[in-house]
Design a protein around this motif. Structure first.
Motif, PDB file in Angstrom:
ATOM      1  N   THR A 170       0.626  -1.228  -0.050  1.00  0.00           N
ATOM      2  CA  THR A 170       0.216   0.067  -0.017  1.00  0.00           C
ATOM      3  C   THR A 170       0.754   1.273   0.224  1.00  0.00           C
ATOM      4  O   THR A 170       0.591   2.273  -0.382  1.00  0.00           O
ATOM      5  N   LYS A 171       1.985   1.230   0.582  1.00  0.00           N
ATOM      6  CA  LYS A 171       2.864   2.468   0.504  1.00  0.00           C
ATOM      7  C   LYS A 171       3.290   2.809  -0.803  1.00  0.00           C
ATOM      8  O   LYS A 171       3.293   3.990  -1.031  1.00  0.00           O
ATOM      9  N   GLU A 172       3.933   1.882  -1.523  1.00  0.00           N
ATOM     10  CA  GLU A 172       4.332   1.970  -2.882  1.00  0.00           C
ATOM     11  C   GLU A 172       3.191   1.925  -3.871  1.00  0.00           C
ATOM     12  O   GLU A 172       3.483   2.143  -5.002  1.00  0.00           O
ATOM     13  N   LYS A 194       7.200  -5.066  -3.915  1.00  0.00           N
ATOM     14  CA  LYS A 194       7.808  -4.260  -3.009  1.00  0.00           C
ATOM     15  C   LYS A 194       9.308  -4.149  -3.228  1.00  0.00           C
ATOM     16  O   LYS A 194      10.042  -5.024  -3.567  1.00  0.00           O
ATOM     17  N   LYS A 195       9.919  -2.826  -3.281  1.00  0.00           N
ATOM     18  CA  LYS A 195      11.429  -2.600  -3.617  1.00  0.00           C
ATOM     19  C   LYS A 195      12.070  -2.683  -2.121  1.00  0.00           C
ATOM     20  O   LYS A 195      11.390  -2.158  -1.368  1.00  0.00           O
ATOM     21  N   GLY A 196      13.280  -2.932  -2.249  1.00  0.00           N
ATOM     22  CA  GLY A 196      14.156  -2.789  -0.983  1.00  0.00           C
ATOM     23  C   GLY A 196      13.406  -3.634   0.165  1.00  0.00           C
ATOM     24  O   GLY A 196      13.064  -3.168   1.097  1.00  0.00           O
ATOM     25  N   LEU A 197      13.834  -4.982  -0.076  1.00  0.00           N
ATOM     26  CA  LEU A 197      13.194  -5.725   0.911  1.00  0.00           C
ATOM     27  C   LEU A 197      14.107  -5.676   2.286  1.00  0.00           C
ATOM     28  O   LEU A 197      15.510  -5.371   2.212  1.00  0.00           O
TER      29      LEU A 197
END
Length: 322
Positions: free
Chosen positions: A237-239, A244-247
């Motif tokens: 939700t943030k991106e 998701k990037k940057g695990l």
């Protein structure tokens, strides 16, 4: 004299008719527009809106021709590609025959998961995304929705959309399994290819990345593939996106059968829909390639290594720590 007048009158009418037909068939058509016929519209309403859109000149002539050749019921609801300044009879015939049906162009990108395809289908009004997903999940079709560009009309049944995508898969991919026999099952091949798809950018690296994972599977070493964690995390939700990037280290500990940092072997199924090249890479991996690790450099390519110590040195070098 009377017969002569009648003869000239007939010739005149014939000439007028010929000139009218020539004008009709040599009509100077204008730009292409997308015209929508809504459910339940009458012939008069369609005619008026065609006039307002600049497609036809005379709504009355359109209505008369429509009554003579068919009825308003033959003008099915939908979107149609029509040119401005077109003869009424041609508009009617084009809509009725389906030749003018407007098709939405949908490009399914390599590496999309089924949810991303469903969203694109909904956004373009092609079909109900939820219904599409329901069919995909019920039939376990993740990995078999072939990445390509498709043309669909508005409100296409979800079943038909699925059928077209899987037909492309059967036509393009199934012959590969015959050409390159494997000890892995079809689902296992697609699963590994889907991971390769999310890792690789350049086609020439796909057989190498596939070889690394096959080497790890052979010796019972966990795949530790970031894309499987991204898949397990789902929508971020943030991106406002999947993958998701940057695990983080916390992400790598996510409890999921798809997390290959926690679980040995392949995940339960494909994490996306892989390209032809990624599937080919798994079926025909880089020969004599004994590497077990790889890390992305700053150019989108990868550096491979056979040992963990060398892998760590590559990471430090890429990050400028050496």
């Amino acid at each position: 004299m009377k017969r002569l007048l009648i003869f000239f009158l007939i010739c005149f009418l014939f000439l007028i008719s010929v000139l009218w037909l020539v004008k009709m068939f040599s009509w100077d058509k204008g730009e292409l527009i997308t015209f929508t016929i809504r459910p339940g519209q009458s012939g008069a309403e369609v005619a008026q809106e065609l006039k307002e859109a600049g497609v036809i000149k005379n709504p009355l002539a359109f209505r008369i021709l429509l009554r003579l050749t068919s009825s308003a019921k033959d003008l099915k609801a939908g979107k149609f590609d029509l040119r401005k300044n077109t003869p009424s009879f041609e508009v009617i015939n084009c809509i009725k025959s389906g030749r003018c049906t407007h098709y939405e162009r949908l490009t399914v990108l390599e590496g999309w998961r089924s949810e991303e395809i469903a969203e694109a289908l909904s956004e373009k009004g092609i079909t109900d995304g939820n219904e599409f997903l329901s069919i995909v999940r019920e039939r376990d079709l993740e990995g078999k929705l072939y990445p390509s560009t498709y043309l669909f009309s508005e409100n296409t049944p979800a079943q038909k959309v699925v059928a077209e995508m899987t037909a492309q898969y059967e036509q393009r991919i199934l012959p590969l399994f015959l050409k390159y026999p494997s000890k892995l099952s079809e689902k296992e091949i697609l699963t590994l290819a889907s991971i390769v798809e999310r890792e690789a950018i350049h086609h020439d690296e796909r057989p190498k990345i596939a070889a690394v994972y096959l080497n790890r599977l052979k010796i019972g070493k966990r795949l530790e593939a970031d894309p499987t964690v991204q898949y397990a995390l789902g929508f971020n939700t943030k991106e406002n996106r999947y993958w998701k990037k940057g695990l983080t280290y916390k992400d790598l500990k996510t409890k999921s059968p798809y997390n290959t940092y926690r679980n040995a072997g392949l995940p339960p199924g494909p994490i996306c829909n892989p390209s032809y090249e990624s599937i080919l890479g798994v079926l025909n991996p880089e020969p004599n390639f004994d590497n077990l690790y790889f890390v992305a450099d700053n150019t989108g390519r990868h550096v491979f290594s056979p040992t963990f110590d060398q892998h760590k040195r590559n990471i430090r070098r890429i990050r400028g720590l050496e």
